[in-house]
Structure formats: structure tokens, C-alpha cells
Design a protein around this motif. Sequence first.
Motif, PDB file in Angstrom:
ATOM      1  N   UNK A  24       0.814  -1.214   0.000  1.00  0.00           N
ATOM      2  CA  UNK A  24       0.000   0.000   0.000  1.00  0.00           C
ATOM      3  C   UNK A  24       0.852   1.270   0.000  1.00  0.00           C
ATOM      4  N   UNK A  25       1.971   1.278   0.691  1.00  0.00           N
ATOM      5  CA  UNK A  25       2.828   2.465   0.721  1.00  0.00           C
ATOM      6  C   UNK A  25       3.472   2.718  -0.638  1.00  0.00           C
ATOM      7  N   UNK A  26       3.680   1.679  -1.426  1.00  0.00           N
ATOM      8  CA  UNK A  26       4.298   1.825  -2.748  1.00  0.00           C
ATOM      9  C   UNK A  26       3.370   2.514  -3.744  1.00  0.00           C
ATOM     10  N   UNK A  27       2.070   2.493  -3.470  1.00  0.00           N
ATOM     11  CA  UNK A  27       1.150   3.210  -4.351  1.00  0.00           C
ATOM     12  C   UNK A  27       1.535   4.688  -4.411  1.00  0.00           C
ATOM     13  N   UNK A  28       1.944   5.256  -3.272  1.00  0.00           N
ATOM     14  CA  UNK A  28       2.360   6.657  -3.268  1.00  0.00           C
ATOM     15  C   UNK A  28       3.590   6.871  -4.150  1.00  0.00           C
ATOM     16  N   UNK A  29       4.486   5.885  -4.174  1.00  0.00           N
ATOM     17  CA  UNK A  29       5.658   5.970  -5.038  1.00  0.00           C
ATOM     18  C   UNK A  29       5.247   5.916  -6.505  1.00  0.00           C
ATOM     19  N   UNK A  30       4.297   5.052  -6.851  1.00  0.00           N
ATOM     20  CA  UNK A  30       3.814   4.962  -8.226  1.00  0.00           C
ATOM     21  C   UNK A  30       3.135   6.268  -8.634  1.00  0.00           C
ATOM     22  N   UNK A  31       2.298   6.806  -7.749  1.00  0.00           N
ATOM     23  CA  UNK A  31       1.649   8.091  -8.033  1.00  0.00           C
ATOM     24  C   UNK A  31       2.683   9.217  -8.164  1.00  0.00           C
ATOM     25  N   UNK A  32       3.696   9.180  -7.330  1.00  0.00           N
ATOM     26  CA  UNK A  32       4.756  10.187  -7.403  1.00  0.00           C
ATOM     27  C   UNK A  32       5.469  10.126  -8.760  1.00  0.00           C
ATOM     28  N   UNK A  33       5.783   8.924  -9.201  1.00  0.00           N
ATOM     29  CA  UNK A  33       6.477   8.764 -10.482  1.00  0.00           C
ATOM     30  C   UNK A  33       5.654   9.373 -11.624  1.00  0.00           C
ATOM     31  N   UNK A  34       4.356   9.136 -11.616  1.00  0.00           N
ATOM     32  CA  UNK A  34       3.477   9.702 -12.650  1.00  0.00           C
ATOM     33  C   UNK A  34       3.401  11.226 -12.527  1.00  0.00           C
ATOM     34  N   UNK A  39       4.711  16.835 -14.274  1.00  0.00           N
ATOM     35  CA  UNK A  39       5.121  18.185 -13.911  1.00  0.00           C
ATOM     36  C   UNK A  39       6.529  18.532 -14.385  1.00  0.00           C
ATOM     37  N   UNK A  40       7.463  17.601 -14.272  1.00  0.00           N
ATOM     38  CA  UNK A  40       8.851  17.920 -14.599  1.00  0.00           C
ATOM     39  C   UNK A  40       9.127  17.691 -16.085  1.00  0.00           C
ATOM     40  N   UNK A  41       8.896  16.481 -16.575  1.00  0.00           N
ATOM     41  CA  UNK A  41       9.150  16.202 -17.996  1.00  0.00           C
ATOM     42  C   UNK A  41       8.098  16.878 -18.869  1.00  0.00           C
ATOM     43  N   UNK A  42       6.829  16.692 -18.537  1.00  0.00           N
ATOM     44  CA  UNK A  42       5.755  17.311 -19.311  1.00  0.00           C
ATOM     45  C   UNK A  42       5.810  18.824 -19.241  1.00  0.00           C
ATOM     46  N   UNK A  51       8.585  23.946 -11.828  1.00  0.00           N
ATOM     47  CA  UNK A  51       8.134  22.974 -10.825  1.00  0.00           C
ATOM     48  C   UNK A  51       9.322  22.240 -10.210  1.00  0.00           C
ATOM     49  N   UNK A  52      10.368  22.016 -11.002  1.00  0.00           N
ATOM     50  CA  UNK A  52      11.554  21.332 -10.498  1.00  0.00           C
ATOM     51  C   UNK A  52      12.290  22.180  -9.458  1.00  0.00           C
ATOM     52  N   UNK A  53      11.997  23.468  -9.394  1.00  0.00           N
ATOM     53  CA  UNK A  53      12.637  24.347  -8.422  1.00  0.00           C
ATOM     54  C   UNK A  53      12.028  24.231  -7.030  1.00  0.00           C
TER      55      UNK A  53
END
Length: 147
Positions: A24-34, A39-42, A51-53
Amino acid sequence: MADRFIYHCALRWSDLDAYGHVNNARFLTLYEEARVAMMFAGGRAWGVGSFADGVVIRRHEVDYLRPVDYALGRATAEAAPAVRIELWVEQLRAASFTVAYELYDGEVLASTARSVLVPFDLAAQRPRRISPEERAFLLRYAPGTAP
């Protein structure tokens, strides 16, 4: 018309818990990656690199609708099993915004979530307002609004 940002996220063996499901805690990591991809690449692809700042999380809310397995049957020699994450901007304020997510395991909705984010001035160590360029970028992913 606003679009959803769609991200395909590979699952890692280390994402699994003792029951063979994504922890369940890894879901936050998956959401973070998206979210970082949006925000950063897009953002950079649209000329918005600020946003990277500095952006911090004020709040997370996650609903787990069904377990997600590693599903070796969906893996290939070139790619690990993956989930699809669709995200969009649900609310946009002067100094914060809410990102909503849906995580799909195949075609099955497995989880929904929301994150409230605050642009942050790292040098001054305080929140800042959303810039006009950031607002224009975020509106691309805000349903019911025009950029």
C-alpha cells in the motif's frame, strides 16, 4: 478541452509485500512517479521548468479498490508488468493545486488518489504563488476549463 496525463509505470519486484501484492505504501511511489513525469518532464516540454525548483506535498489521500499483483503473465522479455496511471488537475488555486489519479491494473481500476501540492521557494523556505506559466500548463489537465 483538458486532457488527462497518462503514464505507464513499470512495477518492481521490491514493490511487493509479503502477500505478493503491491504494498500500500508503494502506491504513493507509483503516483509520485506519474506526477513527476507530468510536472517535470511534461512541464519542461511545454516550456515550464519551475516545478523542479520546488513543489511540496501538503496532503495525500488514497483509496485502495483492489490488490495489484506483479502479474508475471503480463511481463515480456523487454518490460516488467506495468500499471497505467491517469492524472489530472482537480483544483487550481492561487498557491496550491490538487492532482487526482486513477491507477489501472490492466483495464481494472485498482486505486484512486489525490495530492494537494504547494509551489515552494526553497531558498526562502516558504510557499509561493503559482506563476502564470505554471497555471497555463496545469489548466491543460483541468477538466471543464480551457487553457
